[in-house]
Design an enzyme around this catalytic site. Structure first.
Site, PDB file in Angstrom:
ATOM      1  N   PRO A  82       0.818  -1.214   0.000  1.00 48.85           N
ATOM      2  CA  PRO A  82       0.000   0.000   0.000  1.00 48.85           C
ATOM      3  C   PRO A  82       0.850   1.262   0.000  1.00 48.85           C
ATOM      4  O   PRO A  82       1.824   1.360   0.738  1.00 48.85           O
ATOM      5  CB  PRO A  82      -0.815  -0.125   1.291  1.00 48.85           C
ATOM      6  CG  PRO A  82      -0.055  -1.084   2.149  1.00 48.85           C
ATOM      7  CD  PRO A  82       0.627  -2.020   1.220  1.00 48.85           C
ATOM      8  N   ALA A  84       0.558   5.800  -0.605  1.00 44.75           N
ATOM      9  CA  ALA A  84      -0.349   6.946  -0.554  1.00 44.75           C
ATOM     10  C   ALA A  84      -0.383   7.717  -1.867  1.00 44.75           C
ATOM     11  O   ALA A  84       0.504   7.577  -2.721  1.00 44.75           O
ATOM     12  CB  ALA A  84       0.086   7.886   0.578  1.00 44.75           C
ATOM     13  N   SER A 111      -3.945   2.342   0.840  1.00 43.56           N
ATOM     14  CA  SER A 111      -3.504   3.119   1.991  1.00 43.56           C
ATOM     15  C   SER A 111      -4.643   3.927   2.609  1.00 43.56           C
ATOM     16  O   SER A 111      -5.592   4.319   1.922  1.00 43.56           O
ATOM     17  CB  SER A 111      -2.389   4.077   1.553  1.00 43.56           C
ATOM     18  OG  SER A 111      -2.055   4.987   2.581  1.00 43.56           O
ATOM     19  N   TYR A 134      -3.580   3.704   9.239  1.00 45.95           N
ATOM     20  CA  TYR A 134      -2.835   4.655  10.063  1.00 45.95           C
ATOM     21  C   TYR A 134      -3.688   5.019  11.273  1.00 45.95           C
ATOM     22  O   TYR A 134      -4.863   5.375  11.127  1.00 45.95           O
ATOM     23  CB  TYR A 134      -2.494   5.920   9.271  1.00 45.95           C
ATOM     24  CG  TYR A 134      -1.337   5.779   8.317  1.00 45.95           C
ATOM     25  CD1 TYR A 134      -0.072   5.435   8.778  1.00 45.95           C
ATOM     26  CD2 TYR A 134      -1.496   5.997   6.955  1.00 45.95           C
ATOM     27  CE1 TYR A 134       1.001   5.305   7.903  1.00 45.95           C
ATOM     28  CE2 TYR A 134      -0.424   5.878   6.071  1.00 45.95           C
ATOM     29  CZ  TYR A 134       0.814   5.528   6.557  1.00 45.95           C
ATOM     30  OH  TYR A 134       1.871   5.397   5.695  1.00 45.95           O
ATOM     31  N   THR A 160       0.184   0.183  10.249  1.00 47.29           N
ATOM     32  CA  THR A 160       1.540   0.720  10.088  1.00 47.29           C
ATOM     33  C   THR A 160       2.014   1.261  11.431  1.00 47.29           C
ATOM     34  O   THR A 160       1.348   2.101  12.040  1.00 47.29           O
ATOM     35  CB  THR A 160       1.565   1.824   9.021  1.00 47.29           C
ATOM     36  OG1 THR A 160       1.234   1.242   7.762  1.00 47.29           O
ATOM     37  CG2 THR A 160       2.945   2.443   8.918  1.00 47.29           C
ATOM     38  N   LYS A 257       2.878  -3.603   9.937  1.00 52.52           N
ATOM     39  CA  LYS A 257       3.821  -3.156   8.910  1.00 52.52           C
ATOM     40  C   LYS A 257       4.819  -2.181   9.541  1.00 52.52           C
ATOM     41  O   LYS A 257       4.420  -1.153  10.086  1.00 52.52           O
ATOM     42  CB  LYS A 257       3.079  -2.474   7.759  1.00 52.52           C
ATOM     43  CG  LYS A 257       3.987  -1.988   6.629  1.00 52.52           C
ATOM     44  CD  LYS A 257       3.170  -1.377   5.500  1.00 52.52           C
ATOM     45  CE  LYS A 257       4.076  -0.940   4.346  1.00 52.52           C
ATOM     46  NZ  LYS A 257       4.917   0.213   4.686  1.00 52.52           N
ATOM     47  N   SER A 279      10.002  -4.007   7.530  1.00 52.26           N
ATOM     48  CA  SER A 279      10.016  -2.815   6.682  1.00 52.26           C
ATOM     49  C   SER A 279      10.517  -1.617   7.459  1.00 52.26           C
ATOM     50  O   SER A 279      10.238  -1.473   8.657  1.00 52.26           O
ATOM     51  CB  SER A 279       8.585  -2.536   6.185  1.00 52.26           C
ATOM     52  OG  SER A 279       8.501  -1.294   5.508  1.00 52.26           O
ATOM     53  N   HIS A 281       9.839   1.409   5.972  1.00 52.84           N
ATOM     54  CA  HIS A 281       9.045   2.399   5.232  1.00 52.84           C
ATOM     55  C   HIS A 281       9.824   2.948   4.029  1.00 52.84           C
ATOM     56  O   HIS A 281       9.748   4.129   3.703  1.00 52.84           O
ATOM     57  CB  HIS A 281       8.616   3.547   6.153  1.00 52.84           C
ATOM     58  CG  HIS A 281       7.244   4.075   5.858  1.00 52.84           C
ATOM     59  ND1 HIS A 281       6.145   3.704   6.584  1.00 52.84           N
ATOM     60  CD2 HIS A 281       6.788   4.937   4.923  1.00 52.84           C
ATOM     61  CE1 HIS A 281       5.075   4.326   6.121  1.00 52.84           C
ATOM     62  NE2 HIS A 281       5.448   5.079   5.094  1.00 52.84           N
ATOM     63  N   GLY A 313      10.433  -3.813   0.875  1.00 52.93           N
ATOM     64  CA  GLY A 313      11.367  -2.715   0.671  1.00 52.93           C
ATOM     65  C   GLY A 313      12.643  -3.091  -0.045  1.00 52.93           C
ATOM     66  O   GLY A 313      13.239  -4.139   0.214  1.00 52.93           O
ATOM     67  N   GLY A 314      13.037  -2.229  -0.976  1.00 55.25           N
ATOM     68  CA  GLY A 314      14.320  -2.363  -1.646  1.00 55.25           C
ATOM     69  C   GLY A 314      14.332  -3.274  -2.847  1.00 55.25           C
ATOM     70  O   GLY A 314      15.354  -3.393  -3.528  1.00 55.25           O
ATOM     71  N   ARG A 316      14.194  -4.623  -6.386  1.00 55.82           N
ATOM     72  CA  ARG A 316      14.289  -4.101  -7.747  1.00 55.82           C
ATOM     73  C   ARG A 316      14.437  -5.217  -8.780  1.00 55.82           C
ATOM     74  O   ARG A 316      14.273  -4.965  -9.968  1.00 55.82           O
ATOM     75  CB  ARG A 316      15.498  -3.157  -7.867  1.00 55.82           C
ATOM     76  CG  ARG A 316      15.431  -1.915  -6.976  1.00 55.82           C
ATOM     77  CD  ARG A 316      14.334  -0.971  -7.427  1.00 55.82           C
ATOM     78  NE  ARG A 316      14.334   0.245  -6.628  1.00 55.82           N
ATOM     79  CZ  ARG A 316      13.637   0.406  -5.503  1.00 55.82           C
ATOM     80  NH1 ARG A 316      12.900  -0.607  -5.051  1.00 55.82           N
ATOM     81  NH2 ARG A 316      13.665   1.537  -4.836  1.00 55.82           N
ATOM     82  N   ARG A 336       7.825   1.302  -4.584  1.00 59.75           N
ATOM     83  CA  ARG A 336       8.411   2.018  -5.714  1.00 59.75           C
ATOM     84  C   ARG A 336       8.465   1.163  -6.967  1.00 59.75           C
ATOM     85  O   ARG A 336       8.407   1.680  -8.071  1.00 59.75           O
ATOM     86  CB  ARG A 336       9.812   2.511  -5.350  1.00 59.75           C
ATOM     87  CG  ARG A 336       9.844   3.632  -4.303  1.00 59.75           C
ATOM     88  CD  ARG A 336      11.266   4.113  -4.087  1.00 59.75           C
ATOM     89  NE  ARG A 336      11.380   5.175  -3.107  1.00 59.75           N
ATOM     90  CZ  ARG A 336      11.635   4.997  -1.818  1.00 59.75           C
ATOM     91  NH1 ARG A 336      11.773   3.757  -1.335  1.00 59.75           N
ATOM     92  NH2 ARG A 336      11.756   6.029  -0.999  1.00 59.75           N
TER      93      ARG A 336
END
Length: 388
Positions: A82, A84, A111, A134, A160, A257, A279, A281, A313-314, A316, A336
């Site tokens: 998720p 934002a 989110s 949140y 989160t 999370k 994570s 974030h 996270g991270g 690729r 991302r």
């Protein structure tokens, strides 16, 4: 260099196309992180310190990429974490990501700061859905969001826990990024230089934070930075007791999370959580914290037989997913890796990003000599000594 979607073969290609198509402040919001961005860079570089040891002659014609995590089956071992403000990046926003996730049989996370309602997403797709929660100071808002996600038949609630105050996102300070965007001379110039984005943003429905707009104006009607929103609107007194009460109110699959320590992973088990997302974030909160992958093995060793551990996270590359699964993660998630694609080309971009990732994971598993996720193990990894 001018780039097009068909020439995007990996996450970095998507990143460069997003940079080409987005106004500067909006691109840097996606791309940036906290302070010196050390943790952001380490999240991906940590995978470089781990080598794969493949087996051969294993008969790998047919590979099963499916995993079951927190009670739902996914057709591939990575899902869309998720994130934002998605309609700032492309006017289709969460709708594009939801449809792409469904096409690839994976989970989609929405989110609390989402720009499409949980009700619409719930009606739109049948693929597994996660709602990222949140914990606000406004308890009526908290209750309403949990109830709405439950009524919309979301499969997982993810609380989160690493955002009780905003990280120091200096790129946003330099560019003046806010949600919604403030109209200043510099922002107008940036919008004018990116007409594709401007037409998409200004000719479609008005931007809003759909889960929040009936309770707070910040972010929908009043421009505010994400860091300022976290620092002023979220409840900094949130405790383990609050987390347990949210789990009880939800009464379904429940995830925390932002877990980074073994001690907190054990507490998550104690309150009855179904899963944890290891994570930081995306490096956007506490700079200098350890990478999620570096923490994964010790957390799996401590609680992996009691709770589903997700690496967030991270990521690729497909090899990053394979390494995380071999280290003991039940699944992986990323933000991302699909946000760049959303910004670059909407739903076709997200579909291409997921297609690229699925193809990489399948190819990498074949090259590792395995035909199912369960065959990946710690024996297939070698961690380089520090400094080598």
């Amino acid at each position: 260099m001018f780039r097009r979607l068909k020439s995007c073969h990996n996450v970095e290609d998507m990143r460069l196309l997003a940079k080409q198509r987005l106004p500067g402040p909006i691109f840097h919001y996606i791309d940036g992180a906290a302070d010196d961005e050390l943790t952001y860079r380490r999240n991906t570089r940590a995978f470089d310190e781990c080598d794969l040891v493949p087996n051969v002659l294993a008969g790998v014609e047919n590979v099963d990429l499916s995993v079951t995590v927190m009670g739902v089956k996914l057709d591939m071992p990575i899902f869309c974490s998720p994130t934002a403000l998605q309609r700032l990046f492309h006017h289709e926003g969460e709708r594009a990501v939801a449809r792409a996730a469904e096409k690839f049989g994976t989970m989609f996370g929405v989110s609390s700061l989402g720009t499409v309602s949980v009700e619409e997403i719930g009606h739109m797709i049948k693929t597994p859905k996660m709602f990222q929660f949140y914990f606000h100071k406004d308890r009526a808002l908290n209750d309403a969001m949990v109830a709405r996600a439950k009524d919309a038949k979301f499969d997982v609630l993810a609380l989160t826990v690493d955002s009780i105050t905003g990280g120091n996102r200096e790129r946003d300070l330099r560019t003046g990024f806010t949600s919604p965007p403030r109209l200043t001379l510099s922002s107008l110039v940036s919008f004018a230089l990116h007409p594709r984005w401007a037409v998409g943003y200004y000719t479609h429905e008005r931007f809003e934070l759909s889960q929040l707009k009936d309770f707070v104006k910040e972010g929908s009607d009043v421009a505010i930075s994400v860091g300022e929103y976290f620092s002023t609107m979220l409840d900094q007194s949130m405790s383990w007791k609050d987390a347990e009460e949210i789990r009880q109110a939800w009464s379904g699959q429940f995830c925390l999370k932002g877990i980074m320590s073994v001690a907190d992973a054990k507490r998550a088990v104690a309150i009855g959580a179904s899963g944890i997302m290891v994570s930081n974030h995306g490096g956007r909160q506490l700079d200098g914290s350890r990478s999620a992958f570096d923490q994964l093995s010790e957390i799996v060793d401590a609680v992996g037989d009691k709770i589903d551990v997700i690496l967030d996270g991270g990521i690729r590359r497909g090899t990053h997913v394979v390494k995380a699964l071999a280290a003991g993660a039940k699944a992986c998630s990323g933000g991302r890796m699909y946000l760049y694609a959303l910004a670059a080309a909407g739903q076709p971009g997200v579909e291409k990003a997921l297609c690229n990732m699925r193809a990489e994971i399948e190819r990498d598993m074949k090259l590792m000599g395995v035909t199912s996720i369960s065959q990946l193990s710690r024996d297939m990894l070698r961690f380089r000594p520090t400094g080598q």
